[in-house]
Structures are given as structure tokens and as C-alpha cells.
Write an enzyme that holds these catalytic residues in place. Structure first.
Site, PDB file in Angstrom:
ATOM      1  N   GLY A 193      30.713  16.771 -19.587  1.00 15.86           N
ATOM      2  CA  GLY A 193      29.393  17.062 -20.130  1.00 15.86           C
ATOM      3  C   GLY A 193      29.162  16.612 -21.557  1.00 15.86           C
ATOM      4  O   GLY A 193      28.017  16.544 -21.994  1.00 15.86           O
TER       5      GLY A 193
ATOM      6  N   SER B 243      38.790   9.938 -14.336  1.00 18.38           N
ATOM      7  CA  SER B 243      37.716   9.564 -13.414  1.00 18.38           C
ATOM      8  C   SER B 243      36.812   8.519 -14.059  1.00 18.38           C
ATOM      9  O   SER B 243      36.860   8.284 -15.264  1.00 18.38           O
ATOM     10  CB  SER B 243      36.907  10.794 -13.039  1.00 18.38           C
ATOM     11  OG  SER B 243      36.495  11.461 -14.210  1.00 18.38           O
ATOM     12  N   ARG B 244      36.010   7.906 -13.226  1.00 20.36           N
ATOM     13  CA  ARG B 244      34.946   7.047 -13.731  1.00 20.36           C
ATOM     14  C   ARG B 244      33.705   7.906 -13.906  1.00 20.36           C
ATOM     15  O   ARG B 244      33.636   9.031 -13.419  1.00 20.36           O
ATOM     16  CB  ARG B 244      34.652   5.927 -12.716  1.00 20.36           C
ATOM     17  CG  ARG B 244      35.774   4.905 -12.645  1.00 20.36           C
ATOM     18  CD  ARG B 244      35.365   3.781 -11.699  1.00 20.36           C
ATOM     19  NE  ARG B 244      36.450   2.827 -11.523  1.00 20.36           N
ATOM     20  CZ  ARG B 244      36.724   1.816 -12.340  1.00 20.36           C
ATOM     21  NH1 ARG B 244      35.974   1.613 -13.424  1.00 20.36           N
ATOM     22  NH2 ARG B 244      37.719   0.995 -12.095  1.00 20.36           N
TER      23      ARG B 244
ATOM     24  N   ILE C 107      30.343   9.616 -13.285  1.00 14.50           N
ATOM     25  CA  ILE C 107      29.529   9.932 -12.114  1.00 14.50           C
ATOM     26  C   ILE C 107      28.076   9.969 -12.566  1.00 14.50           C
ATOM     27  O   ILE C 107      27.271   9.170 -12.138  1.00 14.50           O
ATOM     28  CB  ILE C 107      29.985  11.249 -11.453  1.00 14.50           C
ATOM     29  CG1 ILE C 107      31.414  11.064 -10.926  1.00 14.50           C
ATOM     30  CG2 ILE C 107      29.046  11.616 -10.307  1.00 14.50           C
ATOM     31  CD1 ILE C 107      31.999  12.262 -10.221  1.00 14.50           C
TER      32      ILE C 107
ATOM     33  N   SER D 231      27.478  10.312 -16.061  1.00  8.75           N
ATOM     34  CA  SER D 231      27.517  10.050 -17.505  1.00  8.75           C
ATOM     35  C   SER D 231      27.555   8.548 -17.778  1.00  8.75           C
ATOM     36  O   SER D 231      27.698   7.751 -16.867  1.00  8.75           O
ATOM     37  CB  SER D 231      28.753  10.734 -18.094  1.00  8.75           C
ATOM     38  OG  SER D 231      29.919  10.046 -17.693  1.00  8.75           O
TER      39      SER D 231
ATOM     40  N   ASP E 286      27.485  23.377  -7.757  1.00  5.49           N
ATOM     41  CA  ASP E 286      28.518  23.533  -8.758  1.00  5.49           C
ATOM     42  C   ASP E 286      29.345  24.760  -8.381  1.00  5.49           C
ATOM     43  O   ASP E 286      29.144  25.838  -8.906  1.00  5.49           O
ATOM     44  CB  ASP E 286      27.841  23.715 -10.118  1.00  5.49           C
ATOM     45  CG  ASP E 286      28.716  23.161 -11.220  1.00  5.49           C
ATOM     46  OD1 ASP E 286      29.834  22.724 -10.920  1.00  5.49           O
ATOM     47  OD2 ASP E 286      28.264  23.183 -12.375  1.00  5.49           O
TER      48      ASP E 286
ATOM     49  N   SER F 171      40.103  21.663  -7.574  1.00  7.44           N
ATOM     50  CA  SER F 171      40.123  20.215  -7.718  1.00  7.44           C
ATOM     51  C   SER F 171      40.882  19.785  -8.978  1.00  7.44           C
ATOM     52  O   SER F 171      41.761  18.930  -8.935  1.00  7.44           O
ATOM     53  CB  SER F 171      38.672  19.727  -7.747  1.00  7.44           C
ATOM     54  OG  SER F 171      38.585  18.440  -8.272  1.00  7.44           O
TER      55      SER F 171
ATOM     56  N   LYS G  87      28.598  22.012 -19.143  1.00  8.11           N
ATOM     57  CA  LYS G  87      28.808  22.889 -17.990  1.00  8.11           C
ATOM     58  C   LYS G  87      28.925  24.358 -18.390  1.00  8.11           C
ATOM     59  O   LYS G  87      28.397  25.245 -17.732  1.00  8.11           O
ATOM     60  CB  LYS G  87      30.092  22.446 -17.273  1.00  8.11           C
ATOM     61  CG  LYS G  87      29.980  22.521 -15.767  1.00  8.11           C
ATOM     62  CD  LYS G  87      31.181  21.870 -15.110  1.00  8.11           C
ATOM     63  CE  LYS G  87      30.759  20.852 -14.072  1.00  8.11           C
ATOM     64  NZ  LYS G  87      31.884  20.094 -13.528  1.00  8.11           N
TER      65      LYS G  87
END
Lengths: 499, 499
Positions: B174, B200-201, B203, B205, B262, B270, B294
Site C-alpha cells: 500500500g 511479487s510484481r 498488482i 501499484s 480482503d 498466504s 491496508k
């Protein structure tokens, strides 16, 4: 973000939501996700599609997107054509689904928007599933149920009939052999009332009314053909699935099926929408009560009745409810041809007519005759009996069968499975219970409803006294393999309890 | 029911659940539904597939069934071959999903069975959606969360590392520009600790750590390559998506995405599964708090901390949490190349290094050095500073970049978008707020993360005093169209509040 991708023709049609398959790497870079919407443009053509992702270069390589026939046709595009791809916001209906998921009530326009997008294939199966899950968890208020029923009807075709008395009936499922419709409809229409009946095929049972009627006549009619039959006879008994009445309902039921979610609000809206879509004004609803049917107690049935009545009122329909005995099958035959034979015996006043099926049908027909002002209060059943005894109902049945497309009318010439097996009482005693569920399983494993001549012919009812060796029921199958299966099913469950 | 249908080759692969498409009329007669399972047999080959229905004869005519490549390969079958079709019960995992939908807790073996079937493509998307909806509505207990995390790991590959101190970190998302990983990992590994970082890549952002790291090095490594890099350097910074760690997680996130549900339990499982799958023993979790991230309050962050710690304990991981300031972006650059430049400036002790990014990274690296017993309690940050000042961290970064496959290392030669636009203060005053969400949208509309050189370079922070006309931020785009889009985004939202 705007980019060009090349079309990879997937050579199939979905028949459902408009999907475009994008390579995961392209999607990551484009900020597209599973469920994102994209506007696709090619020359003067454009359309909006739902993104699905593919991991594999084998399906859709980077720089390409896989299109199904529907989308390709809309863009007038061929394999390897370039298309402009632009991410666009989700339809508003997805936000309304989210609202329901979060436990808030939906306004009429919000429900309509969901159902409209559903019918127009603008929602993905995952989104529809969330809608169903949301209504299952949080329920639907009566107001929402009414609006959902309206939306289901207003997004489909409608059978437009004029008249103060358009009759209809519905049975909440679960009772094998319960083919009252095929006796009630001829009686009621023989009295001059209009009754445009649509029925379902079996989903988990050995026969739906549409399957049984199909033994005698065509049932896959389209709306104009249905109208012609009604114009000729005042009635019809057709499969609801080939009409486009409340088409969203089928899509909802589809995603409800895998988990067999039994969402009451959804069921109420679905039943009422089907009645409303054929312009019914007076509807009799049969709620069987028993341990192996949907409704387990009189109390539950009464609660359901009050909801049906209230919803009916706001849709301009008068609803009456008949709470019936659902503890055991109705009629002897369970399976399309066997049930059709029972129905014809009843209409022909044949001594082989099953009394319980006849009695229940006369009560229901009587109620409808009273609701339709053809008989005075309390005189409906007598009138129904008269129409039956005089063979007017039978003639009307033949009339309807011919109008829909005759297949068979002689009950003794219906083709039954030639492989039979009779189950006999292993002891003397009184029949204490007949397991609806097990009997259905036996009929299904014998081949019903696929094999029209397959099924079970029941020789006893609860309360009957039997001697050891008395025949309890006979299984009919069209081949020995299916008979073997049915026998296996019999051996693994208790269908009839004798004590 | 057993029947033969002919194969219609659909010529595509799903890459997901094993689906077979049956004509609706055949399905009705066979008692098959959307989601039913069928056993398909041909000669000595057999497989189980999930039924989808088709209304249209154009896709699958009656008597046929449409097969995707995967199923066809398993049966060694060609177009028009006949296959035995038999209905079989649903997998047990579907019953467990139903159990969760009904609000009951799941046992470890039940959760495992769901996740295992999910990974093996034995569950349909609709069923997975119900699982997600069920965990969203009813939540997951801590016990269930732990078991879910275990199941996620045990159904995938695992990076097996030995050692008492395998470090890891994670930031709850976030905050734009929050690229601490790329500074923390070199520092921590320069001190001799092992830190196998997967990221991660983006999503939603403008850049994920994997996107930013990709400016400097290859990140699409497979597990053996990742192991080699760790063996060489004690660390790595790779994209988690190309490994097969906790593969079920991606499938769950996929169906969560359309409604942006969410679900906290899902998120906890996860995150912890990803750490557990790389054999981490000590994990620092950054929880930024602010109005546009978040977690909105310290209280919420503390609740989350206690859950992380408890789950970590049962998985044999020591978890510490760093509650950080999430009210504004961290660092100057927002977008892959701009962020990579900030990171290199920090590691090179360049005067252009953004202080907030440097400070936060040093604090986090210090905590990890203490957790890994490289520094005494309270001395970690000083040690981190030393490793940075001495350029040991920078050398380690270069080492990692080379091991993964170098792309660029000179911060002043990174390719930035040549189309720029600067937003200036419209009045004098103090910066009162920077909208994380709006800034991200501007960077995204400028082309990030697809265009590595696109993004926003921020020149102010909350509390700075500006004169009218002072530059607030500069937008970089790789073409004029994207710059135009970014300017449009700027004009339609308030990114920086000056009062």
C-alpha cells in the site's frame, strides 16, 4: 493503458460470458487481472470482454490474446489481426455484488443491473458465484426477493396473456412420482380456464414433469408455438428450458448447483418469476412436507406460505398454498413412461389409476377451479371429479397432446423396460416407511430419466399390511446392465421399511 | 449411468481445472450438471474431468463432448474417438468447502484436501470461489490459518535451506516507493546471514519489488537457479511467481481479485506460507499504518502483529513486526527505474539518496541483524549503517545482481521516460498530505510498471514548506500519449495537499 495485441482464434464459442484470454506476462505488465474488463477496438468495431489469464504460451503466447467466436464476430476479426486493447472499469453490477457480499441490502435498480448484466453475459462465473454466495449468507429480504423476481422476468421474454384468470400451479420438489400437473392442467382447462404450464426436467430426480409429458407429446416448444397451443386449447405442458422466460434464473441455478446451496430467497424469486413470466394471476403452490423432501415440518411450510402469498401480492398474483403429505411417493410409477401410464389411467377412469395421485390431483384441480371462479367455495373438487368422470378432462388431454405434437396416448402401449426385477417382502408386517430418496436412486440407476421406459413401479404404500414374499415394487430397465445397477442400489439401501 | 460420447477436440488447453464440455440435452438426460464429475475411459486410459454445459450445438453437438488438450492427452484420444462416460461422486474436498460455507471450522486434513485438489486442478473456479467466499464470511481461526499455510506449502515446491538463521522480510502493501527490500537484503547478507527473498510484481501499484529489481537484474528465476544464487551470495531477490512455491495461493488470489475481497485469514496464511516455503526461521514484517494503506490504525496493526507472531510460532518461525509510517510514499521515485535509482543512491552513500527510504531500511536491516544474532540488542541499526558506509552492502548488491544476471548498475544511466511534466505548488504553505492512492494512479497512467522508465519523482514530503511555483513532483513517461494520460489523472484528483 492502451496497447495492441494480436488475435489468436480459439475456434470455439463459450455460449456464456464474453471472455478474452491474455498471457499472464502481458497481463501483469498491462495491469490486467482475472476478471478485468477490456475494450477491444478494431476499425469501427468495438466490444467489451472479461479477461481470463493463461500461464501457458501454448494457449496464448505473449503479444497475443485468445478470442472466442462471439467476440471475434463482434470485431469482424480474423486470426493474427491486431486489436487495440484498453482497460476499462468493471461494470457497476460488480460493485452491487460486492455490496451484497458485505451484507447490505440491494436497491431495485441494483438488483436489476446485476440480473441484466448476467443475462447479457457481462458477468463472469466467479462474479455470479459471489452474488449467489452473498444472497446465501445474508439472505434476501422480501422486498429484495420481489425485486429479484421482477428483474428475472423483465430481462427475458414474457408470455403475454390477457384475462382475469390465468391459472398456474407449482410443486416444491422432492416427492417421486408427483405428476399432478398432467391431471390438473387438463381438468382446469376443460372447465374453460387458461393454464399455461411450463415444467422442468429432472435435475436429481428420476423424472421431471417435462420428461414425463415428453413420453406423450413434444415439450421442447418455443414461445410462438406455446402461444399457438394455448390459443387452441387454453393450456399447455411444455419444458420451461427451451423458452427464454427468466433466462437469468438458469444461470443462477447453474452456479448454485455445485454446492447444492439451498437459498430460500433465490428459490422464492425463481418460482414466482416463472409464474409471473407467463402472466399467471392465480397460482396454487403444493408444498409437500416430509423427512426426505425440501420442507420438513408444517411450521416451515406455513412460513413459506406466508412468503409466497406476500410476494405474489406485490406481483399482482393471488397465491394459495396446498400443504401436502410428502412422506412417500405419489402414484405407482416412478420414471417417465411409468408415470405417464399412471396419468393416463387417472384421466381415463381406469381401475388401475393410483388413488393417491388421483385424489391429490382432484383436490388441487378443485382449488384452482375455485380460485378461477368456475366453482363455488367448497365445490371445486366435486366439479373436478365431474370433469374427470365425464372424460372431458381426458379429451382435453388428448387435445393438448395433439396440439403440442402427439407421441403416444395409449397407456398400455407405452414402451416399458423389458428387463424387470421385483423386490419382495422379506417378512410379514406393516409398511412403516418408503424412502423417497432411495426409491429415486433405484429408478435413476435403472436408467430414468434417460431411458423413458426405466423406473420403479410401486405396489405398496405406508400402512399396507404385507405377507412375506409379497411384491413391494418392480424395477424396469431397458438393458441388463442397468438392471444390475439398480439391483446393486437396492442392496445397498433400505427403500421400504416393514415392521 | 454409463454411456458413450464422441470426442470433439476443442484445440485449446485450459491450463487450469480439467473441464469437459457436454451438450445440455445430453447432460439433462445423463443426470450431469455443471460441476458434476465424470470418469472418462478409453481403452486402458482413464481420467476424471469436471462437467461444463453448453447450450449450443455449434460448440458441442448432442452425442459429443468437447475436450481440452490436457484431458485428450491423458486419454490418448483423437477427434471423433468414442469414450465411456460415467458419472462419479464429487471429490470430498467439495464437501469440505460446503462445510466451510455453512460456517463450520475445517480440520487440518480437510483444508489439506481442498488445497491439494486445488493445486491438482480438480476443483472448478466456481468451487474455489465458494471456498474463498466461505473463508471471507466466516473467517479462519488461527488454527485454520496455520493449517492453511502448511497446506499451501506442502502442496508445492519448497526451498530447502539448513541453518539456524534463515532471514526474511515482508511488507504489507500500500505504500508507493517502499523498496526497503533492495537495501535490507544486501545489508543483512553482507553481514553473513542468509536471506532468500521472493517478491511479487505490481498488482494494483506502479511497481512491485520484482518489477524494480528487474531494472537491475533478471528476476524470473527457477528454483535451481535461485538455489545457485543463494549458494553464491547468501541472498537473492527474485520474482515469486516463476517458482512453484505455495502454488495454490495464486489460484486463491485469482478468484479473490474480481471482488477485491480482503480476507485477513487468507492474507496471513498466504504471507506465512511464502516465508515457510523458503525455510525462513526469522522474519521481520513491516506493517505500514495510514489512511490510504491496508492497515488504518496502530490498534489494528498490533492485532495483526499478535496473529503473525502466533502463526509464526506454530510454524517454527520467529516473527517480529515493525509498525511503520504509511501516511505518505517512501523514497522519491515511484515506478521501477526511479525506485531502482533511489535504491542504488542509498547503497552508494550518494547525497541524492532519499533519507526516509534509507532510514527505514537501516532500521529494518538492524532489526534483522539483531534477530540473526549478528548484532546485540539495540546495536543492529549501527551495524547496518557501518555495512552501508563501508560499501560492503553495495558490493553485496552488485554480487547478487551479477549472480542473478546483470542488467544495469549505474543509477545515473538508468533509462527514464523522456517525456516529463512537473507539477508545481499553486500556493505557498505547508505540505499537509500526500495521497498514496492518487500518486500511484498518476505513476500507473504514466506507464508504470509496463514502462520501466515511467513514474513519478517526488520532491516534497509531509511537513515541507513550499513557495508558490515550487516543484512538487515530476512525472516521467516514455511517450507523449502516456504523459497526456498522467496529466489527465493529475487534473482529476488532489495528490498533494498544501495548506
Amino acid at each position: 493503458m492502451n496497447i495492441q495485441l494480436k488475435i489468436r482464434d480459439l475456434f470455439i464459442a463459450t455460449g456464456g460470458p464474453h471472455i478474452v484470454v491474455v498471457n499472464k506476462k502481458d497481463a501483469l505488465q498491462l495491469g490486467l487481472h482475472f476478471g478485468s474488463r477490456v475494450r477491444l477496438k478494431r476499425k469501427n468495431y468495438e466490444t467489451i470482454a472479461i479477461v481470463d489469464l493463461s500461464d501457458s504460451n501454448y494457449i496464448v503466447p505473449e503479444g497475443y490474446m485468445g478470442l472466442f467466436e462471439e467476440t471475434q464476430l463482434e470485431l469482424r476479426a480474423c486470426d493474427n489481426d491486431s486489436v487495440d486493447v484498453e482497460s476499462v472499469p468493471l461494470p457497476m453490477s460488480v460493485n452491487f455484488i460486492k455490496k451484497k457480499i458485505r451484507g447490505k441490502s440491494l436497491l431495485p435498480n441494483e438488483l436489476y443491473s446485476i440480473i441484466k448484466d448476467l443475462v447479457d453475459n457481462k458477468l463472469s462465473e466467479v462474479e455470479i458465484t459471489y452474488f449467489v454466495a452473498g444472497t446465501y449468507f445474508h439472505g434476501l429480504s422480501l422486498k429484495e426477493t420481489i425485486e429479484l423476481a421482477k428483474a428475472l422476468v423483465n430481462t427475458g421474454q414474457r408470455l403475454r396473456l390477457k384475462g382475469k384468470y390465468i391459472m398456474d400451479k407449482h410443486s416444491i420438489g422432492g416427492v417421486p412420482g408427483n405428476r399432478t400437473t398432467m391431471i390438473v392442467v387438463p381438468i382446469v382447462s376443460a372447465a374453460g380456464l387458461t393454464i399455461p404450464k411450463t415444467s422442468s426436467r429432472a435435475i436429481t430426480s428420476p423424472a421431471g414433469t417435462a420428461d414425463t409429458m415428453e413420453v406423450l407429446a413434444e415439450v421442447n416448444l418455443e414461445l410462438p408455438q406455446m402461444e399457438t397451443v394455448i390459443a387452441k386449447t387454453g393450456a399447455c405442458m411444455v419444458w420451461g428450458g427451451s423458452l427464454n422466460l427468466a433466462p437469468a434464473d438458469d444461470k443462477i441455478i447453474k452456479v448454485e448447483y455445485p454446492l447444492q446451496l439451498d437459498a430460500e430467497g433465490q428459490m422464492l424469486a425463481s418460482v414466482m418469476a416463472k409464474k409471473y413470466s407467463v402472466s399467471a394471476t392465480h397460482v396454487l403452490i403444493d408444498i409437500p412436507v416430509g423427512p426426505q423432501v425440501k420442507v420438513h415440518s408444517i411450521k416451515e411450510a406455513k412460513k413459506l406460505r406466508s412468503k409466497f402469498v406476500t410476494i405474489g401480492k406485490s406481483l399482482g398474483m393471488k397465491i394459495e398454498v396446498y400443504v401436502s403429505d410428502g412422506r412417500q411417493p405419489i402414484g405407482n410409477g416412478i420414471g417417465p413412461a411409468l408415470e405417464a401410464r399412471d396419468v393416463l389411467y387417472c384421466l381415463m377412469n381406469d381401475r388401475r389409476a393410483p388413488r393417491d395421485l388421483l385424489e391429490k390431483s382432484l383436490i388441487m384441480a378443485g382449488r384452482l377451479l375455485e380460485m378461477g371462479k368456475k366453482a363455488k367455495k367448497g365445490k371445486g373438487k366435486a366439479m373436478a371429479e365431474k370433469l374427470l368422470k365425464s372424460k372431458e378432462a381426458y379429451k382435453q388431454m388428448i387435445h393438448i397432446i395433439r396440439a403440442q405434437g402427439e407421441r403416444a396416448t395409449d397407456p398400455d402401449k407405452l414402451k416399458l423396460g423389458s428387463h424387470t426385477y421385483s423386490v419382495k417382502a422379506s417378512r410379514k408386517g406393516k409398511v412403516r416407511g418408503i424412502n423417497n430418496y432411495s426409491i429415486s436412486q433405484v429408478a435413476r440407476s435403472a436408467g430414468a430419466p434417460l431411458d423413458k421406459g426405466a423406473g420403479v413401479d410401486l405396489h405398496v404404500r405406508i400402512g399396507h399390511v404385507v405377507k412375506k414374499g409379497d411384491k413391494l415394487f418392480t424395477v424396469y430397465a431397458e438393458n441388463s446392465e442397468n438392471l444390475r445397477r439398480a439391483r446393486h442400489t437396492i442392496s445397498s439401501s433400505e427403500t421400504i421399511v416393514i415392521k
